[in-house]
Design an enzyme around this catalytic site. Sequence first.
Site, PDB file in Angstrom:
ATOM      1  N   SER A 154       9.398  66.262  79.126  1.00 41.39           N
ATOM      2  CA  SER A 154       8.300  66.667  78.104  1.00 41.39           C
ATOM      3  C   SER A 154       7.125  65.820  78.021  1.00 41.39           C
ATOM      4  CB  SER A 154       9.175  67.111  76.798  1.00 41.39           C
ATOM      5  OG  SER A 154       7.993  67.340  75.712  1.00 41.39           O
ATOM      6  N   TYR A 167      14.377  64.829  69.610  1.00 42.38           N
ATOM      7  CA  TYR A 167      13.550  65.501  70.997  1.00 42.38           C
ATOM      8  C   TYR A 167      13.151  64.250  71.795  1.00 42.38           C
ATOM      9  CZ  TYR A 167      11.303  69.025  73.749  1.00 42.38           C
ATOM     10  OH  TYR A 167      10.879  69.631  74.790  1.00 42.38           O
TER      11      TYR A 167
END
Length: 271
Positions: A154, A167
């Site tokens: 990401s 995350y």
Amino acid sequence: MGRVEGKVAFITGAARGQGRSHAVRLAQEGADIIAIDICEAVPGVGYPAATEEDLAETVRQVEALDRRIIATKADVRDRAGLKAAIDTGVAELGHLDIVLGNAGICILGPWDEITPEVYQTTIDINLTGNWNLIQLTAPHLIAAGGGSIVLTSSAAGLKGLPFLTPYVTSKHGVVGLMRAFASELAEYNIRVNTVHPTGVDTPMGADPSMGEKFGEWFAAHPKLGGMMVNMLPVEVTQPVDISNAVLFLASDEARYITSLAMAVDAGNTQY
């Protein structure tokens, strides 16, 4: 002739979103697919879970392209179940050439509200799940004479983003995992890379509740809002934008590319 003609790809989190897009895009270019998805809710995740019907739709779309696909309900945290899905798929399709570690979750929260359970679940799925995946698929890639592994990280794997502590941690860890395996698997002609999307128009990325929570938190902490902005004039990308990058890294066009963190982030990580 397709760019991955005759190859077999194993894809996690394939029931919808980026995973389905990857399956369809690679099938368009000649690959057969082994697909898995947990197809059930994960505690703490706010957006709706993928379903077995979603996975069946992925099957339908791949088969409509006249490619073979084997789809199984499996959890990347369950090594025995994951190994069974891998081994069964490879036995039926004959070999394995491409591995896409796409499965992942995202649970929002300020740093002081994240529970140990949320943190551990995120690490278990996003990071340890990819470790399981590579360990269990690498022997098949070695047997095939080499291959390509692409892990979905990401923009949050290249920079810190607020209200995403588990995350961000997991996605940074995916980069370390990629680089460690890239060094050890290179002698077998196995390439390992990561892709780093900004926001993507998927059930996770387009979850309205996420927007509401971010709006509330950024209003309280206005200096942090700019960290989410893309340099290019687009708020979210489409799944196929990420799939095109994955296709390139999986293809022989990228035969000498390994240990690369490829940002497909509209310039997000430049801010």
